[in-house]
Design a protein around this motif. Structure first.
Motif, short mmCIF file in Angstrom:
data_model
loop_
_atom_site.label_atom_id
_atom_site.label_comp_id
_atom_site.label_asym_id
_atom_site.label_seq_id
_atom_site.Cartn_x
_atom_site.Cartn_y
_atom_site.Cartn_z
N VAL A 90 0.85 -1.19 0.00
CA VAL A 90 0.00 0.00 0.00
C VAL A 90 0.89 1.24 0.00
CG1 VAL A 90 -1.79 1.30 1.21
CG2 VAL A 90 -1.79 -1.20 1.30
N ALA A 91 0.56 2.19 -0.89
CA ALA A 91 1.15 3.52 -0.85
C ALA A 91 0.01 4.49 -0.58
CB ALA A 91 1.85 3.85 -2.17
N GLY A 92 0.04 5.17 0.56
CA GLY A 92 -1.03 6.07 0.94
C GLY A 92 -0.60 7.51 0.92
N SER A 93 -1.58 8.40 1.09
CA SER A 93 -1.31 9.85 1.17
C SER A 93 -0.53 10.33 -0.05
CB SER A 93 -0.56 10.17 2.46
OG SER A 93 -1.24 9.68 3.60
N HIS A 94 -0.95 9.87 -1.23
CA HIS A 94 -0.30 10.25 -2.50
C HIS A 94 1.17 9.88 -2.50
CE1 HIS A 94 -3.84 12.39 -4.05
NE2 HIS A 94 -3.99 12.84 -2.83
N GLY A 95 1.52 8.80 -1.84
CA GLY A 95 2.91 8.35 -1.86
C GLY A 95 3.76 8.86 -0.72
N ALA A 96 3.20 9.70 0.15
CA ALA A 96 3.98 10.20 1.28
C ALA A 96 4.31 9.09 2.27
CB ALA A 96 3.23 11.32 2.00
N ASP A 103 9.88 -3.50 3.52
CA ASP A 103 10.27 -2.31 4.27
C ASP A 103 9.37 -1.99 5.45
OD1 ASP A 103 12.31 -1.90 2.41
OD2 ASP A 103 11.00 -0.75 1.08
N GLY A 104 8.24 -2.67 5.58
CA GLY A 104 7.29 -2.31 6.62
C GLY A 104 6.65 -0.97 6.30
N HIS A 105 6.20 -0.25 7.34
CA HIS A 105 5.51 1.03 7.17
C HIS A 105 6.54 2.16 7.21
CE1 HIS A 105 1.72 3.57 8.30
NE2 HIS A 105 2.42 4.11 7.32
N VAL A 106 6.71 2.83 6.09
CA VAL A 106 7.65 3.95 5.97
C VAL A 106 6.84 5.23 5.85
CG1 VAL A 106 9.51 4.96 4.60
CG2 VAL A 106 9.33 2.46 4.81
N GLN A 107 7.09 6.18 6.75
CA GLN A 107 6.35 7.43 6.71
C GLN A 107 7.22 8.58 7.20
OE1 GLN A 107 3.03 7.36 9.50
NE2 GLN A 107 4.10 5.90 10.80
N PRO A 108 6.93 9.80 6.73
CA PRO A 108 7.72 10.96 7.14
C PRO A 108 7.28 11.47 8.50
CG PRO A 108 6.01 11.66 5.63
CD PRO A 108 5.90 10.16 5.72
N ASP A 109 8.11 12.28 9.10
CA ASP A 109 7.72 12.98 10.32
C ASP A 109 6.70 14.06 9.97
OD1 ASP A 109 9.50 11.51 11.88
OD2 ASP A 109 11.15 12.91 11.48
N LYS A 110 5.79 14.33 10.90
CA LYS A 110 4.80 15.37 10.68
C LYS A 110 5.35 16.71 11.18
CE LYS A 110 0.68 12.46 11.12
NZ LYS A 110 -0.61 12.26 11.83
N PRO A 111 5.48 17.70 10.29
CA PRO A 111 5.94 19.01 10.74
C PRO A 111 4.86 19.69 11.58
CG PRO A 111 5.29 19.10 8.43
CD PRO A 111 5.22 17.65 8.84
N ASP A 112 5.29 20.58 12.49
CA ASP A 112 4.35 21.26 13.37
C ASP A 112 3.31 22.07 12.60
OD1 ASP A 112 5.66 20.21 15.55
OD2 ASP A 112 6.90 21.98 15.89
N HIS A 113 3.72 22.67 11.48
CA HIS A 113 2.79 23.53 10.75
C HIS A 113 1.67 22.75 10.08
CE1 HIS A 113 5.90 22.58 7.61
NE2 HIS A 113 4.82 22.40 6.89
N LEU A 114 1.80 21.42 9.96
CA LEU A 114 0.73 20.64 9.35
C LEU A 114 -0.53 20.68 10.21
CD1 LEU A 114 -0.16 18.74 7.08
CD2 LEU A 114 0.75 16.82 8.42
N ALA A 115 -0.37 20.61 11.53
CA ALA A 115 -1.53 20.68 12.42
C ALA A 115 -2.20 22.04 12.33
CB ALA A 115 -1.10 20.39 13.86
N THR A 193 11.35 -2.58 -5.13
CA THR A 193 11.28 -3.68 -4.16
C THR A 193 11.65 -4.98 -4.86
OG1 THR A 193 8.92 -4.04 -4.58
CG2 THR A 193 9.50 -2.51 -2.81
N PRO A 194 12.18 -5.97 -4.11
CA PRO A 194 12.63 -7.21 -4.76
C PRO A 194 11.57 -7.89 -5.61
CG PRO A 194 13.45 -7.10 -2.52
CD PRO A 194 12.52 -5.93 -2.68
N ALA A 195 10.33 -7.91 -5.16
CA ALA A 195 9.29 -8.61 -5.91
C ALA A 195 8.94 -7.92 -7.22
CB ALA A 195 8.04 -8.76 -5.05
#
Length: 257
Positions: A90-96, A103-115, A193-195
């Motif tokens: 699964v690639a969610g949030s438009h690839g973010a 690789d498991g779940h790879v996600q960026p840190d949420k910047p403070d200004h996003l809230a 990814t390998p597959a």
């Protein structure tokens, strides 16, 4: 996409994709408008057991080579598919963010200004009879139930995105702000990814947000499949609606090598 390709795609309709999958293929699927029909708001969508079981069967037949690439967050997709969501990439949030067996779940840190930006979007929605959607890495304004509010929604979302250095993403009867990333980049990353490495990507999508994915698939030797009415597109094939996608998936599973 070149001007000649656009001209060609607009001068005649596109053929449907051949209903088959081989060991050399990797399958990428958008969610809203592709696997499920659009609803008045994102919470009005559900995944029926027939679709879930069919994707499960495809995932078993082509392990590691089927992925959902969506503007929804992975958490939203997990809630819709239940435990079966763990059976495909699964690639969610438009690839973010993405999740794969390797690789498991790879996600960026949420910047403070996003809230802060998310709260500003919420206030715009409440003041103008818009449906507000909060996402893991962004927020959306849906105006399907209030189409006359489109200029206002676009104007306000644009200002918020510019103020906080976020990406503006228009969609079908909605606009969202989010962290950077697009579906093309998501496909390019997953193809490493390998597959999937060395296979041919086939990407089904309906919205303008899927065009980056169509371009990426073509650049990697594959193809995009536009779902819905004909328009300017980088896709090489087209299916008329969600029902046709379901029929294609059923036939492709029957014909899978």
């Amino acid at each position: 996409m070149s001007a000649s390709a656009i001209a060609s795609s607009m001068s005649l309709d596109l053929a449907p994709p051949p209903p088959r999958l081989s060991p050399a293929d990797s399958l990428f699927l958008d969610f809203d408008g592709t696997l499920v029909d659009l609803a008045d708001n994102p919470e009005g969508v559900h995944v029926d057991s027939v679709l879930a079981d069919r994707l499960d069967a495809l995932a078993a037949h082509m392990p590691g080579r089927i992925a959902i690439v969506s503007g929804r967050s992975i958490a939203q997709l997990d809630a819709l598919f239940g435990p079966q969501a763990q059976h495909f990439t699964v690639a969610g949030s438009h690839g973010a963010e993405r999740r794969s067996p390797e690789d498991g779940h790879v996600q960026p840190d949420k910047p403070d200004h996003l809230a802060t930006a998310t709260e500003e979007m919420r206030r715009v929605a409440e003041a103008n009879d818009l449906y507000f959607e909060t996402k893991s890495f962004g927020a959306g304004l849906h105006y399907r139930r209030n189409p006359d509010a489109e200029p206002l929604a676009l104007r306000e979302a644009t200002a918020i995105a510019e103020r906080h250095g976020l990406t503006l993403q228009p969609g079908k009867m909605m606009v969202e702000i989010r962290l950077p990333g697009d579906k093309g980049q998501a496909i390019e990353t997953l193809m490493q990814t390998p597959a999937m490495r060395g296979t041919v990507p086939i990407f089904f999508g309906d919205d303008v947000t899927d065009e980056d994915g169509f371009v990426a698939a073509a650049a990697l030797g594959g193809a995009g499949v536009l779902v819905g009415p004909m328009r300017e597109t980088a896709a090489l094939y087209r299916l008329p609606d969600v029902a046709a996608v379901h029929q294609w998936l059923a036939r492709a599973l029957e014909n899978a090598e």
